[in-house]
Write an enzyme that holds these catalytic residues in place. Sequence first.
Site, short mmCIF file in Angstrom:
data_model
loop_
_atom_site.label_atom_id
_atom_site.label_comp_id
_atom_site.label_asym_id
_atom_site.label_seq_id
_atom_site.Cartn_x
_atom_site.Cartn_y
_atom_site.Cartn_z
N ASP A 65 62.38 -8.37 -86.57
CA ASP A 65 60.98 -7.96 -86.78
C ASP A 65 60.01 -9.02 -86.29
O ASP A 65 60.19 -10.21 -86.54
CB ASP A 65 60.72 -7.70 -88.26
CG ASP A 65 61.53 -6.54 -88.81
OD1 ASP A 65 62.65 -6.32 -88.31
OD2 ASP A 65 61.06 -5.87 -89.74
N HIS A 67 56.22 -8.05 -86.30
CA HIS A 67 55.09 -7.71 -87.16
C HIS A 67 53.79 -8.42 -86.80
O HIS A 67 53.12 -9.00 -87.65
CB HIS A 67 55.44 -7.97 -88.62
CG HIS A 67 56.33 -6.92 -89.23
ND1 HIS A 67 55.96 -5.59 -89.30
CD2 HIS A 67 57.57 -6.99 -89.76
CE1 HIS A 67 56.93 -4.89 -89.86
NE2 HIS A 67 57.92 -5.72 -90.14
N ASP A 93 59.82 -2.99 -84.91
CA ASP A 93 58.80 -3.50 -85.84
C ASP A 93 57.95 -4.58 -85.18
O ASP A 93 57.90 -5.73 -85.63
CB ASP A 93 59.44 -4.01 -87.13
CG ASP A 93 59.66 -2.89 -88.14
OD1 ASP A 93 59.62 -1.71 -87.72
OD2 ASP A 93 59.87 -3.17 -89.33
N ASN A 125 61.01 1.25 -87.69
CA ASN A 125 60.33 2.23 -88.53
C ASN A 125 58.81 2.09 -88.48
O ASN A 125 58.08 3.03 -88.79
CB ASN A 125 60.82 2.12 -89.98
CG ASN A 125 60.52 0.78 -90.61
OD1 ASN A 125 60.93 -0.26 -90.09
ND2 ASN A 125 59.81 0.78 -91.73
N HIS A 126 58.30 0.93 -88.06
CA HIS A 126 56.85 0.77 -87.94
C HIS A 126 56.32 1.26 -86.60
O HIS A 126 55.11 1.29 -86.40
CB HIS A 126 56.45 -0.69 -88.17
CG HIS A 126 56.44 -1.06 -89.62
ND1 HIS A 126 55.30 -1.06 -90.40
CD2 HIS A 126 57.46 -1.42 -90.45
CE1 HIS A 126 55.60 -1.43 -91.63
NE2 HIS A 126 56.91 -1.65 -91.69
N HIS A 174 67.55 -1.11 -85.39
CA HIS A 174 66.56 -1.70 -86.28
C HIS A 174 66.99 -1.64 -87.73
O HIS A 174 67.03 -2.65 -88.43
CB HIS A 174 65.21 -1.01 -86.14
CG HIS A 174 64.20 -1.53 -87.12
ND1 HIS A 174 63.62 -2.77 -87.00
CD2 HIS A 174 63.70 -1.02 -88.29
CE1 HIS A 174 62.81 -3.00 -88.01
NE2 HIS A 174 62.85 -1.95 -88.82
N HIS A 252 64.91 -5.25 -90.02
CA HIS A 252 64.42 -4.36 -91.08
C HIS A 252 64.18 -5.02 -92.43
O HIS A 252 63.44 -4.49 -93.25
CB HIS A 252 65.40 -3.20 -91.23
CG HIS A 252 64.86 -2.00 -91.94
ND1 HIS A 252 63.57 -1.53 -91.73
CD2 HIS A 252 65.44 -1.14 -92.82
CE1 HIS A 252 63.39 -0.44 -92.46
NE2 HIS A 252 64.50 -0.19 -93.13
#
Length: 454
Positions: A65, A67, A93, A125-126, A174, A252
Site C-alpha cells: 500500500d 496511500h 491502494d 480495494n481503494h 492486493h 492490504h
Amino acid sequence: MLETEHANTEVHELCRQMIARIEKYGTLEGFSDSDILEVLKTIKEILEPLPCLIEIIAPVVVFGDIHGQLGDLLQFTNEVGRPPDFQYLFLGDYVDRGPNSLEVTVWLFCMKILFSKKVHLLRGNHEVRRVNTMYGFKEEMMRKRNSHLWKVFNDVFAELSICASINRKILCMHGGISPKIESWDSLTGMTKPRVHGDCEHGLIVDLIWSDPNRKDDTIQFNKMRGISTLFGKSVVDNLCTTLAIDLIIRAHEMKEKGHTFEFDNRLLTVFSAPYYSGHNSNLGSVATISKSLKLRIVTLKPNKGYDRSKLDKRTLHDFEKNFQPLDENPRKNISCQFNVPPNGQKMSPFLGEYSMFAHETQFCKKDNETPVKKPYSSNQDEDHSVLDMIRKTQKGYGVEVSLKDKVMSLESIRKKLGMTTSTTPPPPRTPSPDAPLAQSPPIPRSPPSSTENA
C-alpha cells in the site's frame, strides 16, 4: 503511423515533465486538466488489453500500500533503483488517507507509460469507486481539480489487473487468496470488474478484500471488512500445492514492522506506507526478488521526533520553497541516511535492508555532535534555521543493515521447511535507538489521516 509515433513522443515528454515536477515540488501545478486527461487516455489504452493475471519474470521489486504518501514512495524508489534497470510490481491502494493521492497515481501512470514492460500495476480495494468516494481521493480531487477527473481516474482503475505471478512460483495480489481458486485457469479466466458491482462477488472480491485468519484455520466471513472472507493456513498450503508455488505476497494490512511472514513463511504481507495516517509508528517495507528468486526486505523507519505542529507558518513556508528533488539517477545505498520532510511532517529515516531471517545485523554509533545554531533566514538560498531546528529534535535512530551473504532463496526455504515444518524463523532484531543519522535531501510526506486498516 507517423502521427501515432509523434503523439506517443509528445505524451512521453509530457510524462517526463510531470514526473520531474512531482519529484521536485510534490505537485502538478502548472499542468492543466487536459494534460492529465492525455495521460489518463494513454494509460487506459495500455491497461485495457492486459489480462486479470499478469505474468512477470524476476527480478522485481514488490510494493504494498502507498496511500498517497508520495515522499515514502519516492524514497523507496531512490533506495532500490528505478526502471529501466529495475522492475516494479505495485499491489494497489495508491489513493486515500494521504494528501498526495493525485500525485502518486499520476507518477505511477507516467512511469507505466514510459516503462510499460517494467512497471506493473494491480488493483486494490481503494481503487474502487465506492471506497475512494469515502476515504479521501474524491475530496482531494475536488479540492485540487474537479469531479470529472475523479470519474476518469476511476474508469482507468477499472482496467487494472487483479493479480500477478512471478516466474509462476510466487502469486501476488492486493487482498488475499480464495478457496475458489482451483487452478491457474481460475485466475487466467477472470474478467476485469469494470462495473462496480463486479468487485463485490466471486473470486475477485477475495483477491481484493480477503485477509488471513490468524485465530483458527476455518474459512469465515470477514466481519472487520464487512465483505469477503478470512482464509487460514490450510487454504494457503492447499493453494501452494495446487499451483506449485512457493510464496504468496499480498498487501492490504498495516504491519508494525512493514511486513510479516506467516503460515510457515508461505504468506508475506508487505505494507509500504510508514507512519501510516501520521498516527502510527509502523515501518514500511518493499520486497525485492532477485533473478534466482532470492528474497530481501527493504524497510523505511518512521521518526517520532518531529511534528509539523511545532513549526510556525513562516518556517513552513520557507521550508516548502526550499524543497529539493531526489537525485535524477539514484543509486542503491544502504548506508545510514536521514530524510528531512517538507511541510513539517513526520520524518522517515531509511532503516535499511535485512534478510527475511535477519541472521546478523550491524548498527551505526550514536552521533553526539551538537549542531551549530544559526539565525532564522527567509532567504531561499539558506535553510539553516529550519534544518538546525530539526536536528535539535533528533534523539538518535537505529539504522539496521543486513550482511548480503545472509539472504536466503525460496528454494532453500522450501528445503528447510521440508525438514522441519514446525520450525519458525527468529524475528528480526529490534533496531538500536542509538544510531546516528546522516543528512539526505528532503522528500514530501503525508499528514495524519486515519488509523484504520488499508
